[in-house]
Design an enzyme around this catalytic site. Structure first.
Site, PDB file in Angstrom:
ATOM      1  N   ASP A 164      -7.753  27.247 -13.706  1.00 41.29           N
ATOM      2  CA  ASP A 164      -8.446  26.025 -13.326  1.00 41.29           C
ATOM      3  C   ASP A 164      -8.673  25.214 -14.602  1.00 41.29           C
ATOM      4  O   ASP A 164      -8.420  25.679 -15.714  1.00 41.29           O
ATOM      5  CB  ASP A 164      -9.758  26.323 -12.576  1.00 41.29           C
ATOM      6  CG  ASP A 164     -10.194  25.115 -11.742  1.00 41.29           C
ATOM      7  OD1 ASP A 164      -9.618  24.022 -11.932  1.00 41.29           O
ATOM      8  OD2 ASP A 164     -11.101  25.242 -10.914  1.00 41.29           O
TER       9      ASP A 164
HETATM   10  C1  BGC Z   1     -11.120  21.883  -9.921  1.00 37.93           C
HETATM   11  C2  BGC Z   1      -9.795  22.219  -9.276  1.00 37.93           C
HETATM   12  C3  BGC Z   1      -8.851  21.061  -9.462  1.00 37.93           C
HETATM   13  C4  BGC Z   1      -8.696  20.799 -10.943  1.00 37.93           C
HETATM   14  C5  BGC Z   1      -7.704  19.706 -11.269  1.00 37.93           C
HETATM   15  C6  BGC Z   1     -10.971  21.399 -11.348  1.00 37.93           C
HETATM   16  O1  BGC Z   1     -12.148  20.875 -11.830  1.00 37.93           O
HETATM   17  O2  BGC Z   1     -11.965  23.017  -9.862  1.00 37.93           O
HETATM   18  O3  BGC Z   1      -9.980  22.528  -7.928  1.00 37.93           O
HETATM   19  O4  BGC Z   1      -7.623  21.321  -8.853  1.00 37.93           O
HETATM   20  O5  BGC Z   1      -9.963  20.429 -11.455  1.00 37.93           O
HETATM   21  O6  BGC Z   1      -8.166  18.461 -10.936  1.00 37.93           O
END
Ligand code: BGC
Length: 746
Positions: free
Chosen positions: A285
């Site tokens: 993530d």
């Molecule tokens: C989130 C993810 C997301 C990623 C990219 C993160 O803050 O937890 O779910 O896909 O950002 O935007």
């Protein structure tokens, strides 16, 4: 350029007819020509850094990223979109790097892309798998027309905690429903042929346990036992692989049972890659690698790269750990080159499957982009999905549906006039203020109404990353609203949450109507009790007072682009509401986590003195249970029959008849209870459902077949077992209302 041409000759082919073996051969061949730096580059993802059609960045971070792409040190970009932008960025990798390996472009395509469908939790309330799959299909069509070939969706985290802001992004509290919906979404995104120009790779996220953040606070620690992990948290992820062949996984920010998910060998290697034989790749993530330093698990960024890679995380999103340290770590013997090869193989395989090596620009067609974004068919499907997502919570004396000739309709509440909140959070490509508001929808439907705001909900700026400022003092609009309510026959009050009250980083410790809305509701009620409450929100709310007083309540969530049209059609009976709650509504926040598939305590009854599981100051029961939702008609269930047809095969039939006067849809739900088992089982668990449509007086026999899949469970060692013994069964209209029976398996 010449080199790139050679590469395409070597590996070029018609991807559609490419078998897995052929792809594996191509991957190996390419891998054999890559330097260690180039391999590590594939394991590196950067956030978009400049308008790709603009000038070459002069310095700083953007300059580094730009240079890295040209060297072949970037496997993927996120947050770059637009046919032209992606083409420009892709050409840096394809034309300038030594091997010309195309990048994969990721984006959060969560509920629609430009045309926004309802938030995922709302879609889940439809229990309509076909419509949900179609919604994801359309999102993929629009996103792929804008250069994107990978979505970070679906989120298949189960959550039992309405305080957690990201419940809006999932399918609610139930594993079975969540699994079915996750599979439908992946099928929609990936389609039948991943190499087509309008299908995109999906991503099951966040692996694992993210929805069990302690106290519902985002990013918080997770501590769950093996039984919950295997029976509640894992199944939607497992189904994503086994039933939908999902191409990627995303790990999660949280620590789970003491180990950050990003470096969790048990999750990513033992379970995901070994036991489940997942052959796609795992992305971290956003900066979740680096966050392991704050967790106190990694000493520094170098340690992050070592722990995450050895732990099974294949690609790093914006931590810079891999690109800065992996080469050295391999040279120092702390990470094996075979581990790198495995990660790179997985990444390249998905790129081959997408057909990126045949044509790296296949998603970059500006004509398609112009033609498909906001296509009328997409708008129509979004409207259909929005109608199906609403849940009728209360309808005393059949106040709803309203009739078009109804005189003096008041509409009160600032959300009725809001073109932005209905879009909900995680509408990354969505354009602000593009929803049809409730007022616009009513007007277009030919309704004559008068409107008063009552009170503002938020003051100050609103944006994805900005804390909301809620109005708790300015009641200057109350007077006008009360006076309008006094002169009206019926008052439609649109209340709930701002579109950014839920989503990432949007935990709430209170689950009531935010700001002055509860006070406004009670003030209006003093002068006119004939209220239809339309709720607009991204999570279950504790609307206990409203349930006791207000005659009609419609849960309308945040329904996307077509919100106002959908709400008008439901309020005036053109569409008969058919949604069912995918998450329990608590009476009070103190009951959370509250969910239907609990275990029995040792004291289920009788209620002697104070010594039974209850609260002394609030009921232990939910306000609205899981699976609950009314219709403008009524359904009657009869003739439940259960037949054991094989060793572990049970056939269940039930008759459902529409006894009301309008056509309606019903979600027939089946729940099981394994009465005595080596690991205690929940008092009931959803194990089947079917959505049917019945005209007045029409009846239908619904059949369910239960096999070992539905009858078994995971024991404390994580093994799937089916144990002989007695089962309780209920088939009905919600998790608390239905016909019961039982059966035995040997
Ligand atoms: C989130 C993810 C997301 C990623 C990219 C993160 O803050 O937890 O779910 O896909 O950002 O935007």
């Amino acid at each position: 350029m010449i080199l790139v041409g050679c590469l395409f000759l070597l590996i070029g082919c018609n991807n559609e007819s490419t078998s897995n073996d052929e792809i594996d051969k191509k991957v190996d061949e390419l891998l054999s020509r890559m330097t260690l730096e180039e391999k590590v580059g594939q394991m590196n993802q950067y956030n978009g850094f400049f308008d790709a059609t603009g000038p070459v960045p002069a310095g700083g971070d953007a300059k580094h990223k730009y240079e890295h792409i040209k060297k072949g040190w970037v496997g993927s970009m996120l947050n770059v979109r637009g046919a032209q932008e992606v083409r420009k960025m892709q050409s840096l990798a394809v034309d300038s790097s030594r091997l010309g390996i195309p990048m994969i472009f990721g984006f959060d395509v969560i509920h629609g892309h430009k045309t926004l469908s309802p938030i995922p939790l709302a879609e889940a309330a439809s229990w309509d798998l076909e419509a949900i799959e179609k919604s994801a299909r359309i999102a993929a069509i629009e996103a792929s027309a804008e250069g994107i070939n990978w979505t970070f969706a679906p989120m298949v985290d189960i959550s039992r905690d309405a305080r957690w802001g990201r419940v809006m992004e999932g399918a609610g509290e139930d594993t079975y429903l969540g699994s079915r919906i996750g599979v439908a979404r992946i099928n929609g995104f990936q389609g039948d042929d991943l190499s087509a120009h309008n299908t995109i790779a999906a991503c099951a996220k966040h692996f694992a346990g993210y929805g069990f953040a302690e106290a519902g606070m985002d990013y918080n620690t997770v501590d769950v036992g093996t039984v919950t992990l295997h029976n509640v948290i894992f199944p939607p992820f497992k189904a994503a692989i086994e039933e939908a062949d999902v191409k990627t996984f995303m790990n999660s920010f949280n620590v789970i049972n003491g180990i950050p998910a990003t470096a969790n060998k048990f999750l990513q290697r033992d379970i995901l890659k070994d036991e489940w034989a997942f052959n796609g790749f795992v992305i971290s993530d956003w900066s979740s690698g680096l966050e392991m330093v704050a967790h106190g698990y990694a000493k520094d960024l170098e340690h992050v790269a070592e722990l995450a890679t050895n732990g099974g995380s294949d690609m790093d999103m914006e931590s810079y750990a891999n690109i800065k340290h992996l080469v050295d770590l391999v040279e120092a013997g702390k990470v094996k080159e075979a581990t790198i090869d495995d990660a790179v193989r997985r990444i390249l395989r998905v790129k081959f499957e997408l057909g990126l090596f045949d044509d790296p620009y296949k998603y970059c067609d500006e004509e398609r982009e112009k033609k498909l974004i906001y296509h009328p068919d997409h708008m129509e499907a979004a409207l259909d999905m929005a109608k199906k997502s609403m849940v009728l919570l209360k309808n005393e004396n059949n106040l709803l549906p309203l009739t078009k000739d109804q005189k003096k309709i008041a509409v009160i509440g600032t959300l009725a006039d809001d073109k932005d909140s209905p879009l909900g959070n995680w509408r990354m490509a969505g354009e602000n203020n593009t929803a049809i508001s409730v007022l616009e929808g009513l007007k277009a439907y030919g309704i004559d109404y008068k409107y008063a705001e009552g009170a503002e909900l938020v003051t100050g700026p609103t944006a994805f990353s900005v804390e909301l400022e809620v109005n708790t003092t300015d009641k200057s609009g109350f007077k006008e609203a009360i006076s309008l309510a006094k002169q009206s026959e019926v008052v439609v009050m649109v209340l709930g949450e701002h579109g950014l009250h839920s989503g990432e980083g949007r935990g709430r410790a209170n689950l009531g109507l935010p700001g002055l809305q509860q006070e406004l509701l009670e003030a209006v009620y003093q002068v006119n009790k004939n209220i239809v409450l339309v709720l607009m929100n991204g999570r279950p709310l504790t609307i206990t007072w409203a349930d006791e007083h207000v005659p009609a309540i419609v849960e309308a969530w945040q329904l996307g682009t077509q919100t106002g049209h959908a709400i008008a059609q439901v309020l005036f009976g053109e569409y008969n509401p058919s949604g069912k709650l995918p998450m329990t509504f608590p009476r009070h926040v103190g009951q959370v986590p509250i969910y239907y598939n609990q275990y029995s305590s040792g004291r289920p009854g009788p209620k002697t003195e104070v010594f039974w599981p209850h609260y002394i100051d609030e009921s232990e029961k939910p306000l609205y249970p899981f699976g609950y939702g009314l219709s403008y008609t009524q359904f009657h269930y009869s003739d439940l029959e259960v037949e054991v047809v094989g060793k572990q095969q049970i056939e269940v039939t039930v008759n459902v008849i529409n006894i009301g006067s309008v056509t309606g849809e019903e979600v027939v739900q089946l729940y099981l209870h394994d009465k005595v088992a080596s690991v205690v089982r929940p008092i009931k668990e959803l194990k089947g459902f079917e959505k049917i449509s019945l005209e007045p007086s029409q009846s239908r026999k619904v059949t369910f077949t239960l096999t070992e899949k539905e009858l078994g469970f995971y024991n404390g060692e994580g093994q799937f077992v089916v144990e002989p013994g007695e089962f309780g069964l209920m088939v009905g209209t919600s998790s608390v209302k239905g016909l019961s029976s039982q059966f035995k398996i040997n």
